[in-house]
Design a protein around this motif. Structure first.
Motif, PDB file in Angstrom:
ATOM      1  N   CYS A   1       0.832  -1.195   0.000  1.00  0.00           N
ATOM      2  CA  CYS A   1       0.000   0.000   0.000  1.00  0.00           C
ATOM      3  C   CYS A   1       0.875   1.257   0.000  1.00  0.00           C
ATOM      4  CB  CYS A   1      -0.900  -0.022   1.227  1.00  0.00           C
ATOM      5  SG  CYS A   1      -1.987   1.386   1.377  1.00  0.00           S
ATOM      6  N   HIS A   2       1.650   1.439   1.076  1.00  0.00           N
ATOM      7  CA  HIS A   2       2.541   2.599   1.162  1.00  0.00           C
ATOM      8  C   HIS A   2       3.700   2.309   2.096  1.00  0.00           C
ATOM      9  CE1 HIS A   2      -0.073   3.548   4.704  1.00  0.00           C
ATOM     10  NE2 HIS A   2       1.088   3.922   5.222  1.00  0.00           N
ATOM     11  N   PHE A   3       4.681   3.196   2.052  1.00  0.00           N
ATOM     12  CA  PHE A   3       5.841   3.145   2.936  1.00  0.00           C
ATOM     13  C   PHE A   3       5.971   4.524   3.553  1.00  0.00           C
ATOM     14  CE2 PHE A   3      10.376   3.129   3.996  1.00  0.00           C
ATOM     15  CZ  PHE A   3      10.462   1.916   4.657  1.00  0.00           C
ATOM     16  N   ASN A   4       6.412   4.594   4.806  1.00  0.00           N
ATOM     17  CA  ASN A   4       6.465   5.852   5.534  1.00  0.00           C
ATOM     18  C   ASN A   4       7.891   6.335   5.777  1.00  0.00           C
ATOM     19  OD1 ASN A   4       5.363   7.923   7.560  1.00  0.00           O
ATOM     20  ND2 ASN A   4       6.856   6.792   8.739  1.00  0.00           N
ATOM     21  N   PHE A   5       8.098   7.634   5.581  1.00  0.00           N
ATOM     22  CA  PHE A   5       9.296   8.342   6.039  1.00  0.00           C
ATOM     23  C   PHE A   5       8.824   9.473   6.940  1.00  0.00           C
ATOM     24  CE2 PHE A   5      12.096   7.587   1.989  1.00  0.00           C
ATOM     25  CZ  PHE A   5      12.392   6.316   2.419  1.00  0.00           C
ATOM     26  N   ASN A   6       9.413   9.589   8.130  1.00  0.00           N
ATOM     27  CA  ASN A   6       9.141  10.738   8.999  1.00  0.00           C
ATOM     28  C   ASN A   6      10.073  11.864   8.595  1.00  0.00           C
ATOM     29  OD1 ASN A   6       7.614   8.765  10.323  1.00  0.00           O
ATOM     30  ND2 ASN A   6       7.946   9.717  12.291  1.00  0.00           N
ATOM     31  N   VAL A   7       9.536  13.083   8.497  1.00  0.00           N
ATOM     32  CA  VAL A   7      10.316  14.223   8.009  1.00  0.00           C
ATOM     33  C   VAL A   7      10.238  15.395   8.985  1.00  0.00           C
ATOM     34  CG1 VAL A   7       9.995  13.507   5.605  1.00  0.00           C
ATOM     35  CG2 VAL A   7       8.420  15.168   6.603  1.00  0.00           C
ATOM     36  N   LEU A   8      11.284  16.217   8.972  1.00  0.00           N
ATOM     37  CA  LEU A   8      11.335  17.380   9.861  1.00  0.00           C
ATOM     38  C   LEU A   8      10.803  18.649   9.216  1.00  0.00           C
ATOM     39  CD1 LEU A   8      14.795  16.871  11.612  1.00  0.00           C
ATOM     40  CD2 LEU A   8      12.505  16.495  12.564  1.00  0.00           C
ATOM     41  N   ASP A   9      10.902  18.758   7.908  1.00  0.00           N
ATOM     42  CA  ASP A   9      10.432  19.943   7.185  1.00  0.00           C
ATOM     43  C   ASP A   9       9.588  19.451   6.014  1.00  0.00           C
ATOM     44  OD1 ASP A   9      10.168  22.118   5.390  1.00  0.00           O
ATOM     45  OD2 ASP A   9      12.046  23.011   6.079  1.00  0.00           O
ATOM     46  N   LEU A  10       8.279  19.436   6.199  1.00  0.00           N
ATOM     47  CA  LEU A  10       7.371  18.855   5.214  1.00  0.00           C
ATOM     48  C   LEU A  10       7.463  19.545   3.862  1.00  0.00           C
ATOM     49  CD1 LEU A  10       5.229  16.719   4.707  1.00  0.00           C
ATOM     50  CD2 LEU A  10       3.519  18.345   5.530  1.00  0.00           C
ATOM     51  N   LYS A  11       7.475  20.860   3.844  1.00  0.00           N
ATOM     52  CA  LYS A  11       7.543  21.609   2.580  1.00  0.00           C
ATOM     53  C   LYS A  11       8.816  21.264   1.818  1.00  0.00           C
ATOM     54  CE  LYS A  11       7.190  26.358   0.805  1.00  0.00           C
ATOM     55  NZ  LYS A  11       8.350  26.486  -0.030  1.00  0.00           N
ATOM     56  N   ARG A  12       9.950  21.255   2.513  1.00  0.00           N
ATOM     57  CA  ARG A  12      11.228  20.929   1.878  1.00  0.00           C
ATOM     58  C   ARG A  12      11.216  19.508   1.317  1.00  0.00           C
ATOM     59  NH1 ARG A  12      16.640  20.513   5.419  1.00  0.00           N
ATOM     60  NH2 ARG A  12      15.425  18.789   6.185  1.00  0.00           N
TER      61      ARG A  12
ATOM     62  N   GLY B   1      25.412  -0.680 -11.962  1.00  0.00           N
ATOM     63  CA  GLY B   1      24.551   0.218 -12.719  1.00  0.00           C
ATOM     64  C   GLY B   1      23.451   0.843 -11.891  1.00  0.00           C
ATOM     65  N   LEU B   2      23.815   1.279 -10.682  1.00  0.00           N
ATOM     66  CA  LEU B   2      22.835   1.900  -9.794  1.00  0.00           C
ATOM     67  C   LEU B   2      23.514   2.940  -8.924  1.00  0.00           C
ATOM     68  CD1 LEU B   2      23.262   0.683  -6.659  1.00  0.00           C
ATOM     69  CD2 LEU B   2      22.384  -1.345  -7.789  1.00  0.00           C
ATOM     70  N   TYR B   3      22.705   3.790  -8.330  1.00  0.00           N
ATOM     71  CA  TYR B   3      23.218   4.743  -7.354  1.00  0.00           C
ATOM     72  C   TYR B   3      22.115   5.077  -6.367  1.00  0.00           C
ATOM     73  CZ  TYR B   3      20.881   8.425 -10.111  1.00  0.00           C
ATOM     74  OH  TYR B   3      19.962   9.191 -10.774  1.00  0.00           O
ATOM     75  N   PHE B   4      22.488   5.743  -5.300  1.00  0.00           N
ATOM     76  CA  PHE B   4      21.550   6.141  -4.266  1.00  0.00           C
ATOM     77  C   PHE B   4      21.565   7.658  -4.128  1.00  0.00           C
ATOM     78  CE2 PHE B   4      22.491   1.810  -3.208  1.00  0.00           C
ATOM     79  CZ  PHE B   4      21.350   1.306  -2.584  1.00  0.00           C
ATOM     80  N   ILE B   5      20.373   8.211  -3.875  1.00  0.00           N
ATOM     81  CA  ILE B   5      20.287   9.620  -3.503  1.00  0.00           C
ATOM     82  C   ILE B   5      19.828   9.682  -2.044  1.00  0.00           C
ATOM     83  CG2 ILE B   5      19.870  10.439  -5.848  1.00  0.00           C
ATOM     84  CD1 ILE B   5      16.883  10.714  -5.144  1.00  0.00           C
ATOM     85  N   GLU B   6      20.126  10.797  -1.405  1.00  0.00           N
ATOM     86  CA  GLU B   6      19.737  10.980  -0.011  1.00  0.00           C
ATOM     87  C   GLU B   6      18.771  12.154   0.077  1.00  0.00           C
ATOM     88  OE1 GLU B   6      21.884  11.290   4.360  1.00  0.00           O
ATOM     89  OE2 GLU B   6      23.053  11.707   2.557  1.00  0.00           O
ATOM     90  N   ASP B   7      17.646  11.936   0.752  1.00  0.00           N
ATOM     91  CA  ASP B   7      16.666  13.013   0.889  1.00  0.00           C
ATOM     92  C   ASP B   7      17.069  13.952   2.024  1.00  0.00           C
ATOM     93  OD1 ASP B   7      15.699  12.062   3.384  1.00  0.00           O
ATOM     94  OD2 ASP B   7      13.644  11.874   2.690  1.00  0.00           O
ATOM     95  N   PRO B   8      16.346  15.038   2.249  1.00  0.00           N
ATOM     96  CA  PRO B   8      16.739  16.014   3.271  1.00  0.00           C
ATOM     97  C   PRO B   8      16.811  15.465   4.700  1.00  0.00           C
ATOM     98  CG  PRO B   8      15.157  17.006   1.775  1.00  0.00           C
ATOM     99  CD  PRO B   8      15.220  15.544   1.437  1.00  0.00           C
ATOM    100  N   ASP B   9      16.149  14.334   4.959  1.00  0.00           N
ATOM    101  CA  ASP B   9      16.167  13.753   6.303  1.00  0.00           C
ATOM    102  C   ASP B   9      17.123  12.583   6.428  1.00  0.00           C
ATOM    103  OD1 ASP B   9      13.943  15.126   8.017  1.00  0.00           O
ATOM    104  OD2 ASP B   9      13.121  14.913   5.997  1.00  0.00           O
ATOM    105  N   GLY B  10      17.874  12.285   5.371  1.00  0.00           N
ATOM    106  CA  GLY B  10      18.871  11.224   5.441  1.00  0.00           C
ATOM    107  C   GLY B  10      18.423   9.871   4.923  1.00  0.00           C
ATOM    108  N   TYR B  11      17.193   9.768   4.414  1.00  0.00           N
ATOM    109  CA  TYR B  11      16.725   8.499   3.845  1.00  0.00           C
ATOM    110  C   TYR B  11      17.384   8.290   2.484  1.00  0.00           C
ATOM    111  CZ  TYR B  11      13.039   8.715   7.374  1.00  0.00           C
ATOM    112  OH  TYR B  11      12.348   8.794   8.553  1.00  0.00           O
ATOM    113  N   TRP B  12      17.737   7.039   2.193  1.00  0.00           N
ATOM    114  CA  TRP B  12      18.361   6.700   0.919  1.00  0.00           C
ATOM    115  C   TRP B  12      17.321   6.149  -0.041  1.00  0.00           C
ATOM    116  CZ3 TRP B  12      23.876   4.305   0.817  1.00  0.00           C
ATOM    117  CH2 TRP B  12      24.770   5.139   1.519  1.00  0.00           C
ATOM    118  N   ILE B  13      17.431   6.553  -1.308  1.00  0.00           N
ATOM    119  CA  ILE B  13      16.568   6.058  -2.372  1.00  0.00           C
ATOM    120  C   ILE B  13      17.476   5.520  -3.470  1.00  0.00           C
ATOM    121  CG2 ILE B  13      14.791   6.607  -4.073  1.00  0.00           C
ATOM    122  CD1 ILE B  13      15.227   8.976  -1.227  1.00  0.00           C
ATOM    123  N   GLU B  14      17.308   4.235  -3.769  1.00  0.00           N
ATOM    124  CA  GLU B  14      18.099   3.596  -4.820  1.00  0.00           C
ATOM    125  C   GLU B  14      17.503   3.934  -6.175  1.00  0.00           C
ATOM    126  OE1 GLU B  14      19.602  -0.882  -6.123  1.00  0.00           O
ATOM    127  OE2 GLU B  14      18.344  -0.624  -4.353  1.00  0.00           O
TER     128      GLU B  14
END
Length: 120
Positions: A6-17, A102-115
């Motif tokens: 259904c969904h996956f959750n990330f907790n964030v400190l700055d919702l707009k960002r 053939g892959l890389y990861f990005i990091e979101d503003p709260d430190g979560y990694w996205i492959e």
């Protein structure tokens, strides 16, 4: 019994960002928003699959979340891997790259990694 994602959750400190980051970096758009007493939930969609990323913003939370040993991540396919890589490089959010795989990861503003993977 069978279950469907259904969904996956990330907790964030700055919702707009965070909403702006996911829009710019991955093209995810807000599907819906739930306002509660002391929290806001924003569900992001890719517009293709029914799976959503839930961003949870707790009004009173000020300290960074403990993400453990950074061993979990969300993975996404992109249609144009080279263009995505160029965008993420320009944004400065690439945190790890494995060219052999053939892959890389990005990091979101709260430190979560996205492959980031090329579309198969």
């Amino acid at each position: 019994m069978s279950a469907i994602f259904c969904h996956f959750n990330f907790n964030v400190l700055d919702l707009k960002r965070s909403v702006e980051f996911y829009d710019k970096a991955l093209g995810l758009r807000e599907a819906r928003r739930v306002e509660g007493d002391g929290f806001t939930l924003v569900y992001l969609t890719d517009g293709v699959t029914p799976f959503e990323l839930e961003l949870t913003y707790l009004f009173d939370r000020k300290e960074r979340y403990d993400l453990g040993e950074d061993e979990f991540h969300l993975a996404m396919h992109v249609k144009d891997y080279e263009a995505a890589h160029a965008l993420h490089e320009k944004m400065g959010c690439i945190c790890f790259e494995n060219t052999e795989m053939g892959l890389y990861f990005i990091e979101d503003p709260d430190g979560y990694w996205i492959e980031i993977l090329p579309e198969t």
